[in-house]
Scaffold this motif. Structure first.
Motif, PDB file in Angstrom:
ATOM      1  N   HIS A 165      -1.696 -13.114 116.210  1.00  0.00           N
ATOM      2  CA  HIS A 165      -0.267 -14.022 115.727  1.00  0.00           C
ATOM      3  C   HIS A 165       0.481 -14.928 116.751  1.00  0.00           C
ATOM      4  O   HIS A 165       0.722 -14.662 118.264  1.00  0.00           O
ATOM      5  CB  HIS A 165       0.950 -13.133 115.286  1.00  0.00           C
ATOM      6  N   GLN A 166       1.312 -16.189 116.169  1.00  0.00           N
ATOM      7  CA  GLN A 166       2.168 -16.867 116.468  1.00  0.00           C
ATOM      8  C   GLN A 166       3.152 -16.643 116.703  1.00  0.00           C
ATOM      9  O   GLN A 166       4.261 -16.272 117.763  1.00  0.00           O
ATOM     10  CB  GLN A 166       2.203 -17.833 115.774  1.00  0.00           C
ATOM     11  N   ASP A 167       3.588 -15.205 115.397  1.00  0.00           N
ATOM     12  CA  ASP A 167       5.137 -14.583 115.930  1.00  0.00           C
ATOM     13  C   ASP A 167       4.805 -13.531 115.310  1.00  0.00           C
ATOM     14  O   ASP A 167       4.323 -12.935 114.363  1.00  0.00           O
ATOM     15  CB  ASP A 167       6.152 -15.700 114.847  1.00  0.00           C
ATOM     16  N   ALA A 168       6.059 -12.534 115.582  1.00  0.00           N
ATOM     17  CA  ALA A 168       6.172 -11.243 114.487  1.00  0.00           C
ATOM     18  C   ALA A 168       8.047 -11.172 114.565  1.00  0.00           C
ATOM     19  O   ALA A 168       8.313 -11.205 115.505  1.00  0.00           O
ATOM     20  CB  ALA A 168       5.226 -10.623 115.391  1.00  0.00           C
ATOM     21  N   ILE A 169       7.832 -10.012 113.245  1.00  0.00           N
ATOM     22  CA  ILE A 169       9.885 -10.054 113.380  1.00  0.00           C
ATOM     23  C   ILE A 169       9.744  -8.716 112.488  1.00  0.00           C
ATOM     24  O   ILE A 169       8.060  -8.306 111.633  1.00  0.00           O
ATOM     25  CB  ILE A 169      10.314 -11.069 112.586  1.00  0.00           C
ATOM     26  N   TRP A 170      10.768  -7.723 112.935  1.00  0.00           N
ATOM     27  CA  TRP A 170      11.071  -6.927 112.085  1.00  0.00           C
ATOM     28  C   TRP A 170      11.938  -6.713 111.063  1.00  0.00           C
ATOM     29  O   TRP A 170      13.559  -7.370 111.505  1.00  0.00           O
ATOM     30  CB  TRP A 170      11.329  -5.510 112.912  1.00  0.00           C
ATOM     31  N   VAL A 171      11.578  -6.071 109.949  1.00  0.00           N
ATOM     32  CA  VAL A 171      12.995  -6.696 109.195  1.00  0.00           C
ATOM     33  C   VAL A 171      12.713  -5.988 108.091  1.00  0.00           C
ATOM     34  O   VAL A 171      11.503  -4.428 107.753  1.00  0.00           O
ATOM     35  CB  VAL A 171      11.921  -7.739 108.168  1.00  0.00           C
ATOM     36  N   GLU A 172      14.066  -5.615 107.519  1.00  0.00           N
ATOM     37  CA  GLU A 172      14.338  -4.286 106.910  1.00  0.00           C
ATOM     38  C   GLU A 172      13.008  -4.544 105.136  1.00  0.00           C
ATOM     39  O   GLU A 172      13.496  -5.295 105.125  1.00  0.00           O
ATOM     40  CB  GLU A 172      15.769  -4.476 106.071  1.00  0.00           C
ATOM     41  N   LYS A 173      13.168  -3.372 104.144  1.00  0.00           N
ATOM     42  CA  LYS A 173      12.563  -3.866 103.243  1.00  0.00           C
ATOM     43  C   LYS A 173      12.825  -4.962 102.270  1.00  0.00           C
ATOM     44  O   LYS A 173      12.140  -5.873 101.591  1.00  0.00           O
ATOM     45  CB  LYS A 173      12.539  -2.364 101.954  1.00  0.00           C
ATOM     46  N   VAL A 174      13.690  -5.037 101.745  1.00  0.00           N
ATOM     47  CA  VAL A 174      15.021  -5.907 101.055  1.00  0.00           C
ATOM     48  C   VAL A 174      14.677  -7.251 101.286  1.00  0.00           C
ATOM     49  O   VAL A 174      14.792  -8.346 101.110  1.00  0.00           O
ATOM     50  CB  VAL A 174      16.448  -5.675 100.804  1.00  0.00           C
ATOM     51  N   SER A 175      14.672  -7.582 102.986  1.00  0.00           N
ATOM     52  CA  SER A 175      14.615  -8.857 103.661  1.00  0.00           C
ATOM     53  C   SER A 175      12.714  -9.191 103.557  1.00  0.00           C
ATOM     54  O   SER A 175      12.584 -11.156 103.964  1.00  0.00           O
ATOM     55  CB  SER A 175      14.900  -8.792 105.155  1.00  0.00           C
ATOM     56  N   ILE A 176      11.972  -8.320 103.254  1.00  0.00           N
ATOM     57  CA  ILE A 176      10.535  -9.314 103.204  1.00  0.00           C
ATOM     58  C   ILE A 176      10.476 -10.568 102.306  1.00  0.00           C
ATOM     59  O   ILE A 176       9.467 -11.002 102.805  1.00  0.00           O
ATOM     60  CB  ILE A 176      10.236  -7.830 103.226  1.00  0.00           C
ATOM     61  N   ALA A 177      10.745 -10.052 100.924  1.00  0.00           N
ATOM     62  CA  ALA A 177      10.765 -11.353  99.921  1.00  0.00           C
ATOM     63  C   ALA A 177      11.754 -12.515 100.828  1.00  0.00           C
ATOM     64  O   ALA A 177      11.349 -13.644  99.791  1.00  0.00           O
ATOM     65  CB  ALA A 177      11.881 -11.236  98.977  1.00  0.00           C
ATOM     66  N   GLN A 178      12.090 -12.781 101.680  1.00  0.00           N
ATOM     67  CA  GLN A 178      12.337 -14.452 102.195  1.00  0.00           C
ATOM     68  C   GLN A 178      11.642 -14.433 103.061  1.00  0.00           C
ATOM     69  O   GLN A 178      11.190 -16.081 103.877  1.00  0.00           O
ATOM     70  CB  GLN A 178      14.050 -14.042 103.478  1.00  0.00           C
ATOM     71  N   TYR A 179      10.408 -14.426 103.265  1.00  0.00           N
ATOM     72  CA  TYR A 179       9.081 -15.070 104.073  1.00  0.00           C
ATOM     73  C   TYR A 179       8.259 -14.732 103.312  1.00  0.00           C
ATOM     74  O   TYR A 179       8.117 -14.403 102.127  1.00  0.00           O
ATOM     75  CB  TYR A 179       8.747 -13.560 105.015  1.00  0.00           C
ATOM     76  N   GLU A 180       7.398 -16.302 103.357  1.00  0.00           N
ATOM     77  CA  GLU A 180       6.790 -16.700 102.351  1.00  0.00           C
ATOM     78  C   GLU A 180       4.541 -15.982 103.044  1.00  0.00           C
ATOM     79  O   GLU A 180       4.611 -16.007 103.869  1.00  0.00           O
ATOM     80  CB  GLU A 180       6.225 -18.715 102.793  1.00  0.00           C
ATOM     81  N   LEU A 181       4.768 -14.977 102.061  1.00  0.00           N
ATOM     82  CA  LEU A 181       3.382 -14.486 102.807  1.00  0.00           C
ATOM     83  C   LEU A 181       1.986 -14.729 102.468  1.00  0.00           C
ATOM     84  O   LEU A 181       2.301 -15.568 100.764  1.00  0.00           O
ATOM     85  CB  LEU A 181       3.883 -12.641 101.878  1.00  0.00           C
ATOM     86  N   CYS A 182       1.234 -14.148 103.403  1.00  0.00           N
ATOM     87  CA  CYS A 182      -0.568 -14.187 102.856  1.00  0.00           C
ATOM     88  C   CYS A 182      -0.573 -14.118 101.237  1.00  0.00           C
ATOM     89  O   CYS A 182       0.315 -13.028 100.740  1.00  0.00           O
ATOM     90  CB  CYS A 182      -0.878 -13.920 103.226  1.00  0.00           C
ATOM     91  N   PRO A 183      -0.783 -14.647 100.074  1.00  0.00           N
ATOM     92  CA  PRO A 183      -1.268 -14.492  98.400  1.00  0.00           C
ATOM     93  C   PRO A 183      -0.999 -13.228  98.602  1.00  0.00           C
ATOM     94  O   PRO A 183      -0.938 -12.331  97.749  1.00  0.00           O
ATOM     95  CB  PRO A 183      -1.816 -15.414  98.337  1.00  0.00           C
TER      96      PRO A 183
END
Length: 152
Positions: free
Chosen positions: A113-131
């Motif tokens: 991977h090119q990057d990794a980040i730890w996020v709170e569950k409510v913040s996951i929606a801010q990231y564009e995920l693989c479908p």
């Protein structure tokens, strides 16, 4: 084999290969690990729960622990199953099995991977995920595993 284990075999869906893949929802200090795919890779630049393909002779749980060790240099134990997702990417069909993963040891190193980040569950929606990862997020937000298979 576990209740949600898969047999690796050559199967086709509408004349496309079906690839069985596992994803680890790794929680640490009330945050979840998202990994960003390399730009040049399939689904480049999108975020995902890390994991990989189930190889012949492996249970999904074994595959997930192996993949997280190879991709991130961490040792984990696989917890409860969250959800399955089947997604047609055009050239292939991904059957993704999402599991809670428990970090045991290791220092995070990005090999796939090119990057990794730890996020709170409510913040996951801010990231564009693989479908294919979205049904796993839905199951995580429900807080319970759901036996139904989500097909998109």
């Amino acid at each position: 084999m576990s209740e949600h284990s898969a047999t690796v075999r050559t199967i086709r869906h509408q004349d496309k290969p079906v690839i069985i893949v596992v994803a680890g929802v790794i929680e640490k200090d009330a945050r979840y690990l998202l990994a960003q795919r390399f730009e040049h890779a399939s689904q480049g630049g999108l975020w995902e729960f890390p994991g990989g393909k189930v190889e012949a002779g492996e249970t999904p749980e074994q595959a997930l622990e192996r993949e997280l060790s190879e991709e991130l240099a961490i040792q984990t134990t696989t917890g409860k199953w969250l959800a399955d997702s089947i997604f047609d990417y055009g050239d292939k069909v991904i059957h993704l099995k999402g599991y809670i993963s428990h970090w045991q040891s290791g220092d995070l190193q990005l090999h796939s991977h090119q990057d990794a980040i730890w996020v709170e569950k409510v913040s996951i929606a801010q990231y564009e995920l693989c479908p294919a990862d979205y049904p796993i997020v839905e199951a995580l937000n429900k807080g319970v595993s759901d036996e139904k298979l989500v097909t998109r």
